[in-house]
Enzyme design. Structure first.
Site, PDB file in Angstrom:
ATOM      1  N   SER A  29       3.188   0.728  -5.880  1.00 56.72           N
ATOM      2  CA  SER A  29       2.292   1.537  -4.619  1.00 56.72           C
ATOM      3  C   SER A  29       0.949   1.485  -5.153  1.00 56.72           C
ATOM      4  CB  SER A  29       2.732   3.068  -4.739  1.00 56.72           C
ATOM      5  OG  SER A  29       3.989   2.936  -4.476  1.00 56.72           O
ATOM      6  N   ARG A  33      -2.421  -0.575  -2.652  1.00 53.80           N
ATOM      7  CA  ARG A  33      -3.578   0.193  -2.178  1.00 53.80           C
ATOM      8  C   ARG A  33      -4.569  -0.345  -2.878  1.00 53.80           C
ATOM      9  NH1 ARG A  33       1.326   2.670  -1.703  1.00 53.80           N
ATOM     10  NH2 ARG A  33       1.461   4.589  -0.209  1.00 53.80           N
ATOM     11  N   ARG A 129      14.185  -4.525   8.958  1.00 50.76           N
ATOM     12  CA  ARG A 129      13.621  -2.995   8.680  1.00 50.76           C
ATOM     13  C   ARG A 129      12.831  -2.501   9.817  1.00 50.76           C
ATOM     14  NH1 ARG A 129      11.516  -2.501   2.728  1.00 50.76           N
ATOM     15  NH2 ARG A 129      11.761  -0.126   3.222  1.00 50.76           N
ATOM     16  N   SER A 174       7.791   9.801   4.871  1.00 53.09           N
ATOM     17  CA  SER A 174       7.331   8.352   4.592  1.00 53.09           C
ATOM     18  C   SER A 174       6.074   8.138   4.052  1.00 53.09           C
ATOM     19  CB  SER A 174       7.611   7.322   5.535  1.00 53.09           C
ATOM     20  OG  SER A 174       7.245   6.102   5.472  1.00 53.09           O
ATOM     21  N   GLN A 176       4.436   5.520   3.516  1.00 54.53           N
ATOM     22  CA  GLN A 176       4.090   4.288   4.395  1.00 54.53           C
ATOM     23  C   GLN A 176       3.471   4.414   5.537  1.00 54.53           C
ATOM     24  OE1 GLN A 176       7.485   1.476   4.057  1.00 54.53           O
ATOM     25  NE2 GLN A 176       7.357   1.293   1.772  1.00 54.53           N
ATOM     26  N   ASP A 327      12.957   5.859  -4.730  1.00 59.62           N
ATOM     27  CA  ASP A 327      13.552   4.429  -5.081  1.00 59.62           C
ATOM     28  C   ASP A 327      14.349   4.859  -5.968  1.00 59.62           C
ATOM     29  OD1 ASP A 327      11.723   3.384  -2.990  1.00 59.62           O
ATOM     30  OD2 ASP A 327       9.994   3.181  -4.302  1.00 59.62           O
ATOM     31  N   LYS A 354      15.990   1.014   3.528  1.00 57.96           N
ATOM     32  CA  LYS A 354      14.959   0.588   2.333  1.00 57.96           C
ATOM     33  C   LYS A 354      15.174  -0.901   2.465  1.00 57.96           C
ATOM     34  CE  LYS A 354      13.378   4.151   1.109  1.00 57.96           C
ATOM     35  NZ  LYS A 354      11.932   4.305   1.124  1.00 57.96           N
ATOM     36  N   ARG A 358      20.538   1.238   0.961  1.00 51.01           N
ATOM     37  CA  ARG A 358      20.920   1.569  -0.696  1.00 51.01           C
ATOM     38  C   ARG A 358      22.293   2.424  -0.725  1.00 51.01           C
ATOM     39  NH1 ARG A 358      14.824   1.727  -2.961  1.00 51.01           N
ATOM     40  NH2 ARG A 358      14.668  -0.815  -3.271  1.00 51.01           N
ATOM     41  N   ARG A 403      16.047  -3.160  -6.484  1.00 56.12           N
ATOM     42  CA  ARG A 403      16.559  -2.120  -7.689  1.00 56.12           C
ATOM     43  C   ARG A 403      17.972  -2.200  -7.159  1.00 56.12           C
ATOM     44  NH1 ARG A 403      11.514  -0.003  -8.201  1.00 56.12           N
ATOM     45  NH2 ARG A 403      10.245   0.057  -6.537  1.00 56.12           N
TER      46      ARG A 403
END
Ligand code: S3P
Length: 451
Positions: A29, A33, A129, A174, A176, A327, A354, A358, A403
């Site tokens: 993350s 950024r 997504r 979220s 995001q 996550d 995701k 998941r 993951r």
């Protein structure tokens, strides 16, 4: 299929004690950024410890396409010569964000309030997504989005030539979405306000403040109210990226379930908006300690020490903790399989959108390996079998999800029979050194050739 090539079938089998030090890579993350804020600031941002996973590499390429000068100096050291707030150039070609939801959503936000047009695409996972969660608030600034049905990529964003500031309550937990709105707010005049009912990771807020933006966060009855003053001059920074707690989760969880293990995972960022897994593991009776706790670059950091934990017990997780470990549910469900009793996870609908669904991917694979899992739209329950009692022996699908692949490889290290994963290729998106790092600790992970 792997994200960018032919499938890499892998398996793991009962492993000796895992011992030693696990130097996991930089935080994903914060890496995204660092590149994006570096590209939006004036001067040279120098980054140390950047995660060189495919997701972040795709963001670096995108920042070049928008006009920033991004240089790889080797060994995780990168620099970005930014173009300044509102200075993005129009890319000459389609932006391919690969597997990365964070990459595409943050970059869409960052360009949406400039008078330029960009088209985004991704791999088969990313193109499924939902993007409307980002394009809806971007439309309030004046940007337009043209994508496939259901708001899917490939998608073209026509940035707002004359953006207006926005007040927006994020409808789903979220980071995001929150970050996309804040990044869009950078080039709108006046104050952009984002309200989140549940606290999600706050790296964007912390880093915007670090780059010199006027940004405040107030805890109110509505939730967290974040106010950003638009059109700041962002000033280039020197950034040391802390190591990724979401990657640390794998050696930590593997050590808890492989008999005799004792693993040190140094320099892990323990920002409270990210550390929910470690608290949960401790609630389950894990022998997990925080050594040498300290503060680095404004973030709490510690060395994690995880030892084999024979008496893990299933628990009911507080739903309000979900955002701080969103996550980590896949690998938590693996630990839960080795605990005694039921681990109940509620309020986790976001897991269904995701890199894969998941809940479905883990429930299907755990069941194939002899573990009982019940699930509904926003909950799932794993009934643990206790140490030594998880059968294993099945092949699972990773669904282009790093993951999921890493979680099942951890399962195989402590199951009775080997666990096979159809494609470990996606692991390179976030944790390219997973395989050598884990085998170095004593894990038995093998590449198995075509299945
Ligand atoms: C991320 C936010 C989370 C997380 C993702 C990284 C980020 O996604 O799952 O891996 O860096 O902002 P959501 O914002 O969709 O919850």
């Amino acid at each position: 299929m792997s994200a960018h090539g032919t499938p890499i079938p892998m398996m793991s089998e009962a492993s000796g004690p895992l011992t030693g030090t696990a130097d996991v890579p930089g935080d994903k993350s914060i890496s995204h950024r660092s590149l994006i804020l570096g590209a939006l600031s004036v001067g040279e941002t120098r980054i140390e410890g950047l995660l060189e996973g495919q997701d972040v590499i795709d963001t670096a390429k995108a920042m070049r396409a928008f006009g920033a000068e991004v240089t790889d100096h080797g060994g995780g050291r990168w620099s970005v010569h930014g173009v300044g707030t509102g200075g993005f150039a129009e890319p000459g070609n389609v932006i391919d964000c690969g597997n990365s939801g964070t990459g595409v959503r943050l970059i869409m936000g960052a360009m949406a309030t400039s008078p330029i047009t960009a088209t985004f695409t991704g791999d088969a996972s990313l193109n499924k997504r939902p993007m409307a969660r980002v394009t809806d608030p971007l439309a309030l600034f004046g940007a337009r989005a043209y994508g496939r049905q259901g708001g899917r990529l490939p998608m073209t964003i026509v940035g707002a030539g004359d953006p207006v500031p926005v007040r927006y309550t994020v409808p789903v937990p979220s980071a995001q979405v929150k970050s996309a709105v804040l990044l869009a707010g950078l080039n709108a005049p006046g104050q952009t306000v984002v309200i989140e009912k549940e606290a999600t990771r706050d790296h964007t807020e912390r880093m915007l403040a670090g780059f010199g933006a006027a940004i405040t966060t107030d805890q109110t009855e509505e939730g967290r109210v974040i106010t950003l003053t638009g059109q700041p001059e962002l000033v280039a920074q020197d950034i040391v990226v802390p190591r990724d707690p979401s990657s640390a989760a794998f050696p930590v969880c593997a050590a808890l379930i492989v008999p005799g293990s004792d693993v040190l995972v140094p320099n892990i960022g323990l920002n409270p908006t990210r550390a929910g897994l470690f608290e949960t593991l401790r609630d389950m009776g894990a022998d997990l300690t925080y050594e040498n706790p300290r503060e680095e670059g404004g973030e709490p950091v510690a060395d994690l020490r995880a030892r084999f934990s024979p008496d893990l017990k299933g628990i009911e997780l507080p739903p309000e903790r979900a955002a701080s470990m969103i996550d980590e549910y896949p690998v938590l469900s693996v630990v839960a399989a080795f605990a005694q009793g039921r681990t109940v996870m509620r309020g986790v609908k976001e897991l269904r959108v995701k890199e894969s669904d998941r809940i479905d991917a883990m429930a299907t694979g755990l069941r194939a390996n002899g573990v009982t899992v019940e699930d509904g739209e926003d909950w799932w329950i794993v009934t643990g079998l206790g140490h030594g009692n998880v059968p294993g022996g099945a092949e699972v699908a990773s669904h282009l999800d790093h993951r999921i692949a890493m979680s099942f490889l951890c399962l195989g290290m402590a199951a009775q029979k080997a666990v096979r994963v159809d494609d470990g290729g996606p692991i390179a998106t976030s944790f390219p050194i997973f395989e050598p790092l884990m085998t170095g600790l004593g894990a038995r992970i093998l590449r198995t050739g075509a299945t």
